[in-house]
Motif scaffolding. Structure first.
Motif, PDB file in Angstrom:
ATOM      1  N   MET A  18     -12.352  65.648   1.874  1.00 16.80           N
ATOM      2  CA  MET A  18     -11.727  64.481   2.502  1.00 16.80           C
ATOM      3  C   MET A  18     -12.616  63.259   2.317  1.00 16.80           C
ATOM      4  SD  MET A  18     -10.710  63.858   6.517  1.00 16.80           S
ATOM      5  CE  MET A  18      -9.276  64.912   6.411  1.00 16.80           C
ATOM      6  N   ARG A  19     -11.998  62.142   1.943  1.00 15.18           N
ATOM      7  CA  ARG A  19     -12.761  60.900   1.841  1.00 15.18           C
ATOM      8  C   ARG A  19     -13.218  60.480   3.229  1.00 15.18           C
ATOM      9  NH1 ARG A  19     -11.204  56.032  -0.780  1.00 15.18           N
ATOM     10  NH2 ARG A  19      -9.837  55.807   1.027  1.00 15.18           N
ATOM     11  N   ILE A  20     -14.482  60.080   3.328  1.00 10.08           N
ATOM     12  CA  ILE A  20     -15.012  59.724   4.635  1.00 10.08           C
ATOM     13  C   ILE A  20     -14.294  58.517   5.219  1.00 10.08           C
ATOM     14  CG2 ILE A  20     -16.865  58.224   3.782  1.00 10.08           C
ATOM     15  CD1 ILE A  20     -16.959  60.710   6.765  1.00 10.08           C
ATOM     16  N   GLU A  21     -13.836  57.620   4.369  1.00  8.31           N
ATOM     17  CA  GLU A  21     -13.079  56.459   4.860  1.00  8.31           C
ATOM     18  C   GLU A  21     -11.811  56.913   5.576  1.00  8.31           C
ATOM     19  OE1 GLU A  21     -14.841  55.121   0.805  1.00  8.31           O
ATOM     20  OE2 GLU A  21     -14.124  56.969   1.751  1.00  8.31           O
ATOM     21  N   ASP A  22     -11.139  57.949   5.030  1.00  6.12           N
ATOM     22  CA  ASP A  22      -9.920  58.456   5.659  1.00  6.12           C
ATOM     23  C   ASP A  22     -10.237  59.105   6.996  1.00  6.12           C
ATOM     24  OD1 ASP A  22      -8.485  57.598   3.443  1.00  6.12           O
ATOM     25  OD2 ASP A  22      -8.609  59.552   2.440  1.00  6.12           O
ATOM     26  N   PHE A  23     -11.311  59.864   7.035  1.00  7.84           N
ATOM     27  CA  PHE A  23     -11.706  60.493   8.305  1.00  7.84           C
ATOM     28  C   PHE A  23     -11.925  59.442   9.385  1.00  7.84           C
ATOM     29  CE2 PHE A  23     -15.120  61.672  11.223  1.00  7.84           C
ATOM     30  CZ  PHE A  23     -14.605  62.831  11.787  1.00  7.84           C
ATOM     31  N   CYS A  24     -12.694  58.411   9.070  1.00  8.26           N
ATOM     32  CA  CYS A  24     -13.015  57.385  10.069  1.00  8.26           C
ATOM     33  C   CYS A  24     -11.762  56.604  10.479  1.00  8.26           C
ATOM     34  CB  CYS A  24     -14.084  56.443   9.526  1.00  8.26           C
ATOM     35  SG  CYS A  24     -15.711  57.217   9.350  1.00  8.26           S
ATOM     36  N   ASN A  25     -10.889  56.339   9.548  1.00  9.02           N
ATOM     37  CA  ASN A  25      -9.666  55.601   9.875  1.00  9.02           C
ATOM     38  C   ASN A  25      -8.768  56.402  10.805  1.00  9.02           C
ATOM     39  OD1 ASN A  25     -10.321  53.329   8.368  1.00  9.02           O
ATOM     40  ND2 ASN A  25      -9.305  54.060   6.521  1.00  9.02           N
ATOM     41  N   ILE A  26      -8.660  57.699  10.548  1.00 11.09           N
ATOM     42  CA  ILE A  26      -7.794  58.537  11.380  1.00 11.09           C
ATOM     43  C   ILE A  26      -8.397  58.751  12.767  1.00 11.09           C
ATOM     44  CG2 ILE A  26      -6.794  60.847  11.617  1.00 11.09           C
ATOM     45  CD1 ILE A  26      -6.605  60.874   8.502  1.00 11.09           C
TER      46      ILE A  26
ATOM     47  N   LYS B 104     -24.254  63.308   5.158  1.00 13.29           N
ATOM     48  CA  LYS B 104     -24.758  62.174   4.382  1.00 13.29           C
ATOM     49  C   LYS B 104     -23.658  61.190   4.010  1.00 13.29           C
ATOM     50  CE  LYS B 104     -28.011  60.986   0.702  1.00 13.29           C
ATOM     51  NZ  LYS B 104     -27.349  59.724   0.391  1.00 13.29           N
ATOM     52  N   CYS B 105     -22.478  61.688   3.680  1.00 12.22           N
ATOM     53  CA  CYS B 105     -21.366  60.793   3.342  1.00 12.22           C
ATOM     54  C   CYS B 105     -21.033  59.879   4.521  1.00 12.22           C
ATOM     55  CB  CYS B 105     -20.136  61.600   2.935  1.00 12.22           C
ATOM     56  SG  CYS B 105     -20.295  62.450   1.362  1.00 12.22           S
ATOM     57  N   LEU B 106     -20.989  60.445   5.729  1.00 11.05           N
ATOM     58  CA  LEU B 106     -20.728  59.639   6.913  1.00 11.05           C
ATOM     59  C   LEU B 106     -21.860  58.657   7.163  1.00 11.05           C
ATOM     60  CD1 LEU B 106     -19.177  58.943   9.516  1.00 11.05           C
ATOM     61  CD2 LEU B 106     -20.373  60.843  10.631  1.00 11.05           C
ATOM     62  N   CYS B 107     -23.094  59.131   7.063  1.00  7.85           N
ATOM     63  CA  CYS B 107     -24.248  58.268   7.319  1.00  7.85           C
ATOM     64  C   CYS B 107     -24.287  57.099   6.333  1.00  7.85           C
ATOM     65  CB  CYS B 107     -25.540  59.082   7.223  1.00  7.85           C
ATOM     66  SG  CYS B 107     -25.720  60.347   8.507  1.00  7.85           S
ATOM     67  N   ASP B 108     -24.094  57.393   5.049  1.00  7.53           N
ATOM     68  CA  ASP B 108     -24.113  56.330   4.042  1.00  7.53           C
ATOM     69  C   ASP B 108     -22.977  55.339   4.260  1.00  7.53           C
ATOM     70  OD1 ASP B 108     -26.290  57.553   2.926  1.00  7.53           O
ATOM     71  OD2 ASP B 108     -25.251  58.324   1.156  1.00  7.53           O
ATOM     72  N   TYR B 109     -21.806  55.854   4.590  1.00  8.09           N
ATOM     73  CA  TYR B 109     -20.654  54.976   4.842  1.00  8.09           C
ATOM     74  C   TYR B 109     -20.918  54.040   6.016  1.00  8.09           C
ATOM     75  CZ  TYR B 109     -15.988  53.603   6.431  1.00  8.09           C
ATOM     76  OH  TYR B 109     -14.888  52.876   6.862  1.00  8.09           O
TER      77      TYR B 109
ATOM     78  N   ALA C 113     -17.527  68.973   2.885  1.00  3.58           N
ATOM     79  CA  ALA C 113     -16.221  68.635   3.465  1.00  3.58           C
ATOM     80  C   ALA C 113     -15.858  67.175   3.227  1.00  3.58           C
ATOM     81  CB  ALA C 113     -16.222  68.936   4.961  1.00  3.58           C
ATOM     82  N   PHE C 114     -16.858  66.297   3.195  1.00  6.13           N
ATOM     83  CA  PHE C 114     -16.626  64.868   3.026  1.00  6.13           C
ATOM     84  C   PHE C 114     -17.030  64.410   1.629  1.00  6.13           C
ATOM     85  CE2 PHE C 114     -17.440  64.217   7.836  1.00  6.13           C
ATOM     86  CZ  PHE C 114     -16.097  64.388   8.112  1.00  6.13           C
ATOM     87  N   SER C 115     -16.394  63.342   1.174  1.00  2.00           N
ATOM     88  CA  SER C 115     -16.788  62.699  -0.077  1.00  2.00           C
ATOM     89  C   SER C 115     -16.909  61.205   0.158  1.00  2.00           C
ATOM     90  CB  SER C 115     -15.758  62.971  -1.175  1.00  2.00           C
ATOM     91  OG  SER C 115     -14.493  62.393  -0.845  1.00  2.00           O
ATOM     92  N   TYR C 116     -17.784  60.577  -0.617  1.00  5.32           N
ATOM     93  CA  TYR C 116     -17.977  59.125  -0.513  1.00  5.32           C
ATOM     94  C   TYR C 116     -18.504  58.617  -1.839  1.00  5.32           C
ATOM     95  CZ  TYR C 116     -19.676  54.582   1.156  1.00  5.32           C
ATOM     96  OH  TYR C 116     -19.898  53.239   1.326  1.00  5.32           O
TER      97      TYR C 116
END
Length: 378
Positions: free
Chosen positions: A1-9, A24-29, A167-170
């Motif tokens: 799942m794209r981290i942007e999508d996770f945060c938006n939802i 790391k994907c969440l932290c970097d985002y 689980a996350f991608s960025y």
């Protein structure tokens, strides 16, 4: 799942936490989007700290915050979760995002194995409903979960997302660096040379991994070192416990800035007892480098003044190898508690290995060495 999508939802506007390599994907985002702008993102000292910050956000806004952490930090959130957030106390809702290290069936380092087994059980015991996210979780899956979660949040209950590996991608290219010139691995090599056969307690993360590889490269015994591969923030307290009961034996502690921040009260205890045989060395790169490089507030703190305020009789900071060698030789001869801060770069080898001995083997050999080497002082 794209981290942007996770945060938006999820839809939160405030995040606070302790960096984790699994996240790391969440932290970097978050760094790319907010930096460390306090209205939206606060990197905390420890997981209990960020849980309390999140509670303050809720009290001031009425909105639900997100707290992110590695599952090794669950122990730090249990007290505020039970005595602050609980719907039987203040009913403050928080969304926890937890990196699942040591997941059963997935190879990981030994310090994560037991924590991985009990990650979900601890949340169940605290009446926190959880949902596991992996690389196959879709946006629609998450929307359905959030629909149920929002009912719990509205009732003052907390919820948690457990994040599996990958689980996350960025796609962002976040870069972390500082202006210091000394590499931590080179710094540890200089410490090893000066400390000779004195016992060393090293902090969790890459510092212990580098110490192990330096001993291998030098053909030296690993018996000299206790590698604190977990228990972030507790290396100096372990060293204190040893130093108190081996008063004639010089004990070195190699600490990290993120670790020292996590349980800073340990420095007050050290400064109060003032063991004359303990040398507390803090390698400071101003970041949580072992889990990705996110900034720590240690670059904004005068650690030498802090050590002196805690009661350390001698405290100094160095930023060059010339200063480092001079101070290492000096503190080795002092008969008092010493604090040495070493400013180093944000850098490590990509091929850095891990200890090939088990924690139990390390413990046994270290204890045997403490006993054998202490005989000469009697």
């Amino acid at each position: 799942m794209r981290i942007e999508d996770f945060c938006n939802i999820v839809g939160a506007d405030f995040y606070t936490g302790v960096p984790d390599s699994q996240l790391k994907c969440l932290c970097d985002y978050l760094i790319d989007r907010y930096g460390t702008e306090p209205g939206h993102h606060v990197i905390a000292a420890n997981e209990g700290n960020c849980t309390a910050i999140a509670a303050g956000y809720y009290l001031s806004t009425g909105e639900t915050p997100v707290v992110y952490l590695q599952n090794s930090g669950e122990g730090n959130i249990i007290n505020p979760m039970a005595s602050l957030l609980s719907d039987e106390v203040y009913a403050i809702p928080v969304i926890f995002v937890i990196g699942w290290r040591g997941e059963p069936g997935i190879h990981d380092e030994p310090q994560h194995i037991y924590q991985g087994k009990v990650t979900i059980q601890l949340l169940d015991d605290m009446a926190v409903k959880s949902f596991v996210i992996d690389k196959y979780t879709t946006g629609e899956d998450l929307r359905l979960v959030m629909k149920d979660f929002r009912k719990l949040l509205a009732a003052g209950r907390s919820v948690a997302f457990i994040i599996r590996k990958e689980a996350f991608s960025y796609e962002g290219l976040t870069e972390y660096k500082n202006n210091n010139v000394m590499r931590r691995e080179d710094v540890i090599s200089h410490i090893v040379k000066i400390s000779e056969e004195d016992p060393i307690v090293s902090t969790t993360g890459k510092a212990s991994r580098e110490l192990f590889e330096i001993r291998e490269k030098n053909g030296q015994s690993h018996n000299y070192d206790f590698l604190t591969v977990g228990s972030m923030g507790h290396a100096s307290s372990i060293a204190l416990g040893i130093a108190i009961h081996r008063p004639k034996q010089r004990i070195w502690c190699i600490d990290g800035d993120g670790a020292a921040l996590m349980h800073m009260g340990a420095m007050a205890v050290l400064g109060s007892y003032k063991p004359a045989n303990l040398l507390h060395i803090l390698i400071n790169n101003g970041a949580h480098e072992s889990v990705g490089g996110m900034p720590a507030v240690s670059d904004k703190i005068n650690m030498v003044m802090l050590a002196k305020a805690c009661g350390y009789p001698y405290a100094v900071s160095v930023s060059s190898f010339e200063q480092l060698d001079k101070e290492l030789r000096a503190i080795k001869e002092k008969q008092q508690l010493c604090f040495l801060e070493i400013k180093c770069s944000l850098d490590s080898r990509a091929d850095l290995g891990r200890p090939t001995t088990t924690p139990l083997e390390n413990k046994k050999r270290f204890m045997d060495y403490l006993e054998e080497s202490y005989i000469k002082f009697d």
